[in-house]
Write a protein that holds these residues in place. Structure first.
Motif, mmCIF file in Angstrom:
data_model
loop_
_atom_site.group_PDB
_atom_site.id
_atom_site.type_symbol
_atom_site.label_atom_id
_atom_site.label_comp_id
_atom_site.label_asym_id
_atom_site.label_seq_id
_atom_site.Cartn_x
_atom_site.Cartn_y
_atom_site.Cartn_z
ATOM 1 N N LEU A 125 43.708 6.326 -50.126
ATOM 2 C CA LEU A 125 43.717 7.633 -50.296
ATOM 3 C C LEU A 125 45.386 7.965 -50.474
ATOM 4 O O LEU A 125 46.228 7.276 -50.061
ATOM 5 C CB LEU A 125 43.389 8.398 -49.034
ATOM 6 N N ASP A 260 41.934 11.005 -53.706
ATOM 7 C CA ASP A 260 41.217 9.490 -54.001
ATOM 8 C C ASP A 260 41.747 8.906 -54.943
ATOM 9 O O ASP A 260 41.769 9.027 -56.085
ATOM 10 C CB ASP A 260 39.802 9.619 -54.334
ATOM 11 N N ALA A 267 39.799 14.493 -52.517
ATOM 12 C CA ALA A 267 38.808 13.973 -51.565
ATOM 13 C C ALA A 267 38.190 15.012 -50.940
ATOM 14 O O ALA A 267 37.091 14.716 -50.152
ATOM 15 C CB ALA A 267 39.435 12.913 -50.880
#
Length: 443
Positions: A125, A260, A267
């Motif tokens: 991430l 992401d 995300a």
């Protein structure tokens, strides 16, 4: 390092300001003549400079590895800028604090943020943040016992009442803001919007969204820039959380989203555009851990004066869609821009620690799959107060939170708590004018 040397030569730099952000978010370091500056070698500074209180004192316990050691300062090539107000060509370079074996110094706030960003990368991430910075312009007053007053504008008058979002009220200070924008452009600081906030001569500047370390660097340099511009125009710019009685406090709201790294998508959103589980877990983490992390968002005695009902500052961690009474607000936005605004921090806080702590709480929520409360549609001011009321209570709560200490760094948290305890003890020793006025002869 060769690129740094080439840049310094290209701009004919005669002097280099070697900066590190300290625990209060202020610039520490050394000023070095260009001909003596060797980027590959860096320079030395006592590690204890990172353990100072805001008054320049130290906690009783020494948190350095040995008695008063040096550390190395190594320049970050991405944090290389001109000093636009200097008379001679001058560079300012933010440096990283490392030990002589090359490992990062745990007491460095910039290293704490890098640590949290690395934790996100481990999970695939990348956080994205956008800070909003509020501050007051005030008259110069050397006597700290005299209350602050708003400055005189171009009409030779001070503001009357509150002028939220007033264009004309901002234009009163056009000269200073023209300089601020020019200096920020020269430094590559990505300013977005300028507005007049609720308070008298209270302003807000928003920064474009981006990578956390870059944005923390920009806030660090922006504060320095605004203070310098204000002084040169015969006034102060103050980043106190609550500088004036009867006026609202100044915040550093933080917008946060997560990308992401595998898909490049937000995300917080599912492919169909709906909120993802990670979005709700992130909010759940903020609600669970922000009370313990409060000393990073409200680091001084004065900070807690801002956190009161009906003053555009949160008293709890309710969350809601486009609800500014909540500590956690989700602005109206499309799926690609879905984000969470953390409204807890005062502008007096260290931007590196604000961003690191907020992201740490959200990451714990995603890793532990914590669920948030239901979103609030009414006023959060009608809900109970959920946050520590004083710095000493907040520090005690931080010291008991093992998950935060493990993620942020146990040594750093222990040192930070000791610094805040020392500041509180020093403040507690001062008798205020209110006490003398109402208690001296009446009790």
């Amino acid at each position: 390092m060769a690129a740094i040397d080439a840049w310094l030569d290209q701009h004919r730099i005669t002097e280099v300001e070697c900066l590190i952000p300290d625990m209060a978010g202020q610039a520490r370091g050394k000023i070095v003549p260009r001909h003596k500056y060797r980027p590959a070698e860096g320079l030395r500074l006592p590690m204890a400079v990172l353990a100072m209180t805001v008054t320049g004192a130290y906690p009783e316990e020494d948190f350095t590895p040995v008695a008063d050691p040096d550390m190395r300062l190594l320049p970050d090539p991405s944090a290389l800028r001109l000093v636009p107000w200097a008379k001679e060509p001058t560079a300012q370079i933010i440096h990283d604090c490392v030990r002589f074996d090359g490992t990062p110094v745990e007491l460095s706030p910039r290293n704490v943020l890098k640590r949290i960003v690395a934790e996100y990368a481990r999970d695939g991430l990348q956080p994205i943040v956008a800070p909003e910075i509020e501050f007051y312009l005030v008259q110069i007053e050397p006597d700290e016992d005299i209350p602050l007053k708003p400055p005189v504008g171009r009409t030779q008058r001070t503001e009357a009442g509150m002028q939220s979002f007033s264009i004309d009220a901002v234009n009163e200070y056009d000269d200073i803001f023209d300089v601020i924008y020019d200096w920020c452009e020269a430094q590559g600081l990505q300013l977005d919007t300028l507005i007049h906030e609720m308070g008298t001569a209270q302003m807000e500047v928003n920064l474009d969204h981006g990578e956390p370390l870059a944005l923390a660097d920009q806030v660090f340099l922006f504060k320095r820039t605004v203070r310098e511009a204000a002084i040169r125009h015969g006034m102060y710019a103050t980043f106190m959380a609550k500088p004036m009685q009867g006026q609202p406090g100044s915040a550093m709201h933080l917008h946060q989203s997560i990308v992401d790294l595998h898909t490049g998508r937000n995300a917080f959103s599912n492919p169909d555009g709906s909120p993802s589980e990670a979005f709700f877990h992130f909010i759940g983490g903020l609600q669970t851990y922000l009370p313990a992390a409060l000393p990073f968002f409200a680091p001084y005695i004065n900070s807690y004066r801002r956190l009161s009902r009906h003053t555009a500052a949160p008293i709890n961690l309710s969350w809601g869609y486009d609800n500014r009474t909540c500590g956690l607000r989700v602005p109206n936005a499309g799926p690609e821009a879905r984000r969470v605004e953390n409204r807890l921090a005062g502008v007096d806080a260290n931007p590196y620690l604000v961003i690191a702590a907020s992201l740490a709480c959200g990451l714990l929520g995603m890793r532990q799959r914590l669920q948030p409360t239901e979103p609030l549609s009414g006023s959060a001011y009608d809900q109970p107060h959920q946050l520590p009321r004083h710095l000493d209570d907040a520090v005690e709560r931080l010291m008991r939170c093992e998950p935060l200490a493990e993620l942020i760094g146990a040594d750093f948290v222990r040192a930070y708590g000791a610094i805040k305890a020392a500041e509180y003890a020093e403040y507690f020793d001062v008798i205020s004018p209110w006490e003398r006025r109402y208690l001296l002869l009446n009790v």
